[in-house]
Scaffold this motif. Sequence first.
Motif, PDB file in Angstrom:
ATOM      1  N   ASN A   1      32.172  20.705  58.988  1.00  0.00           N
ATOM      2  CA  ASN A   1      32.668  21.676  58.013  1.00  0.00           C
ATOM      3  C   ASN A   1      33.662  20.980  57.092  1.00  0.00           C
ATOM      4  OD1 ASN A   1      31.590  24.393  58.824  1.00  0.00           O
ATOM      5  ND2 ASN A   1      32.507  23.750  60.772  1.00  0.00           N
TER       6      ASN A   1
ATOM      7  N   ALA B   1      36.148  22.842  69.654  1.00  0.00           N
ATOM      8  CA  ALA B   1      36.683  23.205  68.341  1.00  0.00           C
ATOM      9  C   ALA B   1      38.073  23.808  68.489  1.00  0.00           C
ATOM     10  CB  ALA B   1      35.748  24.178  67.634  1.00  0.00           C
TER      11      ALA B   1
ATOM     12  N   MET C   1      41.476  11.460  61.430  1.00  0.00           N
ATOM     13  CA  MET C   1      40.582  12.527  60.977  1.00  0.00           C
ATOM     14  C   MET C   1      39.573  11.949  59.994  1.00  0.00           C
ATOM     15  SD  MET C   1      41.408  15.311  62.398  1.00  0.00           S
ATOM     16  CE  MET C   1      42.739  15.998  63.346  1.00  0.00           C
TER      17      MET C   1
ATOM     18  N   THR D   1      36.726  16.656  57.145  1.00  0.00           N
ATOM     19  CA  THR D   1      35.791  17.475  57.911  1.00  0.00           C
ATOM     20  C   THR D   1      36.314  17.695  59.317  1.00  0.00           C
ATOM     21  OG1 THR D   1      34.470  15.613  58.719  1.00  0.00           O
ATOM     22  CG2 THR D   1      33.771  16.638  56.646  1.00  0.00           C
ATOM     23  N   ASP D   2      35.822  18.775  59.922  1.00  0.00           N
ATOM     24  CA  ASP D   2      36.118  19.024  61.328  1.00  0.00           C
ATOM     25  C   ASP D   2      35.051  18.335  62.183  1.00  0.00           C
ATOM     26  OD1 ASP D   2      33.850  20.683  61.343  1.00  0.00           O
ATOM     27  OD2 ASP D   2      34.971  22.528  61.694  1.00  0.00           O
TER      28      ASP D   2
ATOM     29  N   LEU E   1      45.269  19.991  65.509  1.00  0.00           N
ATOM     30  CA  LEU E   1      45.485  19.791  64.079  1.00  0.00           C
ATOM     31  C   LEU E   1      46.658  20.626  63.575  1.00  0.00           C
ATOM     32  CD1 LEU E   1      44.487  18.748  61.238  1.00  0.00           C
ATOM     33  CD2 LEU E   1      43.144  20.855  61.145  1.00  0.00           C
TER      34      LEU E   1
ATOM     35  N   VAL F   1      31.045  26.722  64.551  1.00  0.00           N
ATOM     36  CA  VAL F   1      31.319  25.538  65.368  1.00  0.00           C
ATOM     37  C   VAL F   1      30.280  25.448  66.482  1.00  0.00           C
ATOM     38  CG1 VAL F   1      33.801  25.543  64.851  1.00  0.00           C
ATOM     39  CG2 VAL F   1      32.973  26.759  66.870  1.00  0.00           C
TER      40      VAL F   1
ATOM     41  N   TRP G   1      40.513  21.011  69.047  1.00  0.00           N
ATOM     42  CA  TRP G   1      40.665  20.196  67.837  1.00  0.00           C
ATOM     43  C   TRP G   1      41.525  20.914  66.803  1.00  0.00           C
ATOM     44  CZ3 TRP G   1      39.536  20.356  62.629  1.00  0.00           C
ATOM     45  CH2 TRP G   1      39.504  19.134  61.958  1.00  0.00           C
ATOM     46  N   TYR G   2      41.213  22.177  66.514  1.00  0.00           N
ATOM     47  CA  TYR G   2      41.970  22.931  65.514  1.00  0.00           C
ATOM     48  C   TYR G   2      43.411  23.181  65.974  1.00  0.00           C
ATOM     49  CZ  TYR G   2      38.219  23.893  62.191  1.00  0.00           C
ATOM     50  OH  TYR G   2      37.243  23.782  61.228  1.00  0.00           O
TER      51      TYR G   2
END
Length: 116
Positions: free
Chosen positions: A109, A21, A89, A104-105, A28, A15, A24-25
């Motif tokens: 990715n 990141a 997303m 994707t992120d 999610l 990342v 975001w994760y």
Amino acid sequence: MNPLLNELGTVFIPVKDVEKARDWYCDLLGVPADGEVLHGHLYVLPMKGTGIVLDSKIYAEEATFKVPAFHFNTKDIEGAYQFMKEKQMNLLTDVENGHWFKFTDLDGNVLMVCEC
């Protein structure tokens, strides 16, 4: 006797910005983003089972996942797809074969969700 275990430990995801990141994760996955960034470049996501480590030290555009290296599990693929649409997303596919889709992120990715 084989000293290797028949199990996965952790998946490292490259990342660009570990704090962005992390947020975001965690959003999610619906987990708190209150963990510490380690050594200025690592964040260990709070996961059940195989772990995920976000790592900004290994980031390079050419190092991002071009195909999914793993998938997130769901018991409701249509619900998961709708959830991702509502979160705006970057979806790469519709639900395929009634069992999976790709997205994707923030760093490009390619990731996957599969119904288990």
